[in-house]
Design a protein around this motif. Sequence first.
Motif, mmCIF file in Angstrom:
data_model
loop_
_atom_site.group_PDB
_atom_site.id
_atom_site.type_symbol
_atom_site.label_atom_id
_atom_site.label_comp_id
_atom_site.label_asym_id
_atom_site.label_seq_id
_atom_site.Cartn_x
_atom_site.Cartn_y
_atom_site.Cartn_z
ATOM 1 N N CYS A 5 1.775 2.762 2.778
ATOM 2 C CA CYS A 5 0.744 3.787 2.652
ATOM 3 C C CYS A 5 1.271 5.094 3.238
ATOM 4 C CB CYS A 5 -0.516 3.346 3.379
ATOM 5 S SG CYS A 5 -1.825 4.575 3.399
ATOM 6 N N GLN A 6 1.104 6.199 2.511
ATOM 7 C CA GLN A 6 1.593 7.489 2.980
ATOM 8 C C GLN A 6 0.714 8.064 4.084
ATOM 9 O OE1 GLN A 6 1.854 9.371 -0.971
ATOM 10 N NE2 GLN A 6 4.013 9.665 -0.506
ATOM 11 N N ILE A 7 -0.500 7.599 4.213
ATOM 12 C CA ILE A 7 -1.419 8.111 5.233
ATOM 13 C C ILE A 7 -1.293 7.328 6.531
ATOM 14 C CG2 ILE A 7 -3.826 8.647 5.763
ATOM 15 C CD1 ILE A 7 -2.744 10.160 3.352
ATOM 16 N N LEU A 8 -1.477 6.017 6.444
ATOM 17 C CA LEU A 8 -1.545 5.176 7.636
ATOM 18 C C LEU A 8 -0.235 4.484 7.974
ATOM 19 C CD1 LEU A 8 -4.990 3.522 6.902
ATOM 20 C CD2 LEU A 8 -4.518 5.495 8.336
ATOM 21 N N GLY A 9 0.688 4.428 7.023
ATOM 22 C CA GLY A 9 1.945 3.734 7.269
ATOM 23 C C GLY A 9 1.843 2.225 7.150
ATOM 24 N N THR A 10 0.736 1.734 6.613
ATOM 25 C CA THR A 10 0.560 0.297 6.418
ATOM 26 C C THR A 10 1.633 -0.208 5.469
ATOM 27 O OG1 THR A 10 -1.815 0.642 6.621
ATOM 28 C CG2 THR A 10 -1.099 -1.466 5.745
ATOM 29 N N ARG A 27 6.401 -16.064 3.068
ATOM 30 C CA ARG A 27 5.728 -15.269 2.051
ATOM 31 C C ARG A 27 5.495 -13.869 2.595
ATOM 32 N NH1 ARG A 27 -0.639 -15.683 1.492
ATOM 33 N NH2 ARG A 27 -0.131 -13.646 0.709
ATOM 34 N N THR A 28 5.090 -12.944 1.719
ATOM 35 C CA THR A 28 4.781 -11.588 2.156
ATOM 36 C C THR A 28 3.305 -11.297 1.894
ATOM 37 O OG1 THR A 28 5.377 -10.639 0.022
ATOM 38 C CG2 THR A 28 7.104 -10.709 1.696
ATOM 39 N N PHE A 29 2.720 -10.512 2.770
ATOM 40 C CA PHE A 29 1.358 -10.034 2.610
ATOM 41 C C PHE A 29 1.457 -8.563 2.213
ATOM 42 C CE2 PHE A 29 0.964 -13.477 5.653
ATOM 43 C CZ PHE A 29 -0.126 -14.187 5.172
ATOM 44 N N SER A 30 1.121 -8.251 0.969
ATOM 45 C CA SER A 30 1.222 -6.879 0.485
ATOM 46 C C SER A 30 -0.070 -6.124 0.779
ATOM 47 C CB SER A 30 1.474 -6.859 -1.020
ATOM 48 O OG SER A 30 2.690 -7.479 -1.317
ATOM 49 N N PRO A 31 0.026 -4.860 1.193
ATOM 50 C CA PRO A 31 -1.191 -4.073 1.391
ATOM 51 C C PRO A 31 -1.813 -3.702 0.042
ATOM 52 C CG PRO A 31 0.711 -2.700 1.734
ATOM 53 C CD PRO A 31 1.221 -4.101 1.529
ATOM 54 N N ASN A 32 -3.083 -3.367 0.065
ATOM 55 C CA ASN A 32 -3.796 -2.991 -1.147
ATOM 56 C C ASN A 32 -3.519 -1.518 -1.435
ATOM 57 O OD1 ASN A 32 -5.517 -2.798 -3.279
ATOM 58 N ND2 ASN A 32 -7.390 -3.097 -2.110
ATOM 59 N N LEU A 33 -2.378 -1.249 -2.078
ATOM 60 C CA LEU A 33 -1.962 0.126 -2.345
ATOM 61 C C LEU A 33 -2.437 0.589 -3.716
ATOM 62 C CD1 LEU A 33 1.687 0.149 -1.013
ATOM 63 C CD2 LEU A 33 -0.357 1.004 0.091
ATOM 64 N N GLN A 34 -2.880 1.830 -3.776
ATOM 65 C CA GLN A 34 -3.335 2.452 -5.005
ATOM 66 C C GLN A 34 -2.642 3.804 -5.135
ATOM 67 O OE1 GLN A 34 -5.593 0.705 -6.869
ATOM 68 N NE2 GLN A 34 -5.558 -0.867 -5.281
ATOM 69 N N THR A 35 -2.339 4.201 -6.358
ATOM 70 C CA THR A 35 -1.818 5.536 -6.619
ATOM 71 C C THR A 35 -3.011 6.406 -6.986
ATOM 72 O OG1 THR A 35 0.258 4.634 -7.427
ATOM 73 C CG2 THR A 35 -0.228 6.903 -8.005
ATOM 74 N N LEU A 49 -0.762 10.606 -4.262
ATOM 75 C CA LEU A 49 -0.435 9.862 -3.051
ATOM 76 C C LEU A 49 -0.508 8.369 -3.323
ATOM 77 C CD1 LEU A 49 -2.577 11.814 -0.434
ATOM 78 C CD2 LEU A 49 -0.125 12.007 -0.799
ATOM 79 N N THR A 50 0.341 7.612 -2.644
ATOM 80 C CA THR A 50 0.249 6.160 -2.647
ATOM 81 C C THR A 50 -0.429 5.769 -1.343
ATOM 82 O OG1 THR A 50 2.286 5.976 -3.919
ATOM 83 C CG2 THR A 50 1.532 4.000 -2.768
ATOM 84 N N VAL A 51 -1.684 5.348 -1.448
ATOM 85 C CA VAL A 51 -2.483 5.100 -0.262
ATOM 86 C C VAL A 51 -3.146 3.728 -0.346
ATOM 87 C CG1 VAL A 51 -2.967 7.517 0.244
ATOM 88 C CG2 VAL A 51 -4.466 6.290 -1.262
ATOM 89 N N SER A 52 -3.409 3.151 0.829
ATOM 90 C CA SER A 52 -4.191 1.929 0.891
ATOM 91 C C SER A 52 -5.661 2.300 0.769
ATOM 92 C CB SER A 52 -3.927 1.196 2.205
ATOM 93 O OG SER A 52 -4.327 1.996 3.290
ATOM 94 N N VAL A 53 -6.505 1.319 0.556
ATOM 95 C CA VAL A 53 -7.924 1.579 0.426
ATOM 96 C C VAL A 53 -8.483 2.116 1.742
ATOM 97 C CG1 VAL A 53 -10.154 0.533 -0.090
ATOM 98 C CG2 VAL A 53 -8.155 -0.121 -1.396
ATOM 99 N N LYS A 54 -7.978 1.632 2.857
ATOM 100 C CA LYS A 54 -8.388 2.169 4.147
ATOM 101 C C LYS A 54 -7.939 3.617 4.293
ATOM 102 C CE LYS A 54 -8.422 0.974 9.030
ATOM 103 N NZ LYS A 54 -7.970 0.032 10.056
#
Length: 79
Positions: A5-10, A27-35, A49-54
Amino acid sequence: MSKQCQILGTHASTGNRVSHSHRKTKRTFSPNLQTKRYWVPSLGHTVTLTVSVKGMKTIDRIGIEATLARIRRNQNNNR
């Protein structure tokens, strides 16, 4: 593009996938990223921006101008 995430760094984290017999494999846990595209009035154009929902909720709370200022500040501190 990294899964961050470009905002929070998640970013993606790792853990174990546990089967019914309790065997563990990685396994990997991917963050919920949205463009997402945001209109920035001071710049006069949109910013993608590529950001998570948070992160989207953070933008809604503090505004896109303050968010971009935070991103620029973080980029300058990391150099």
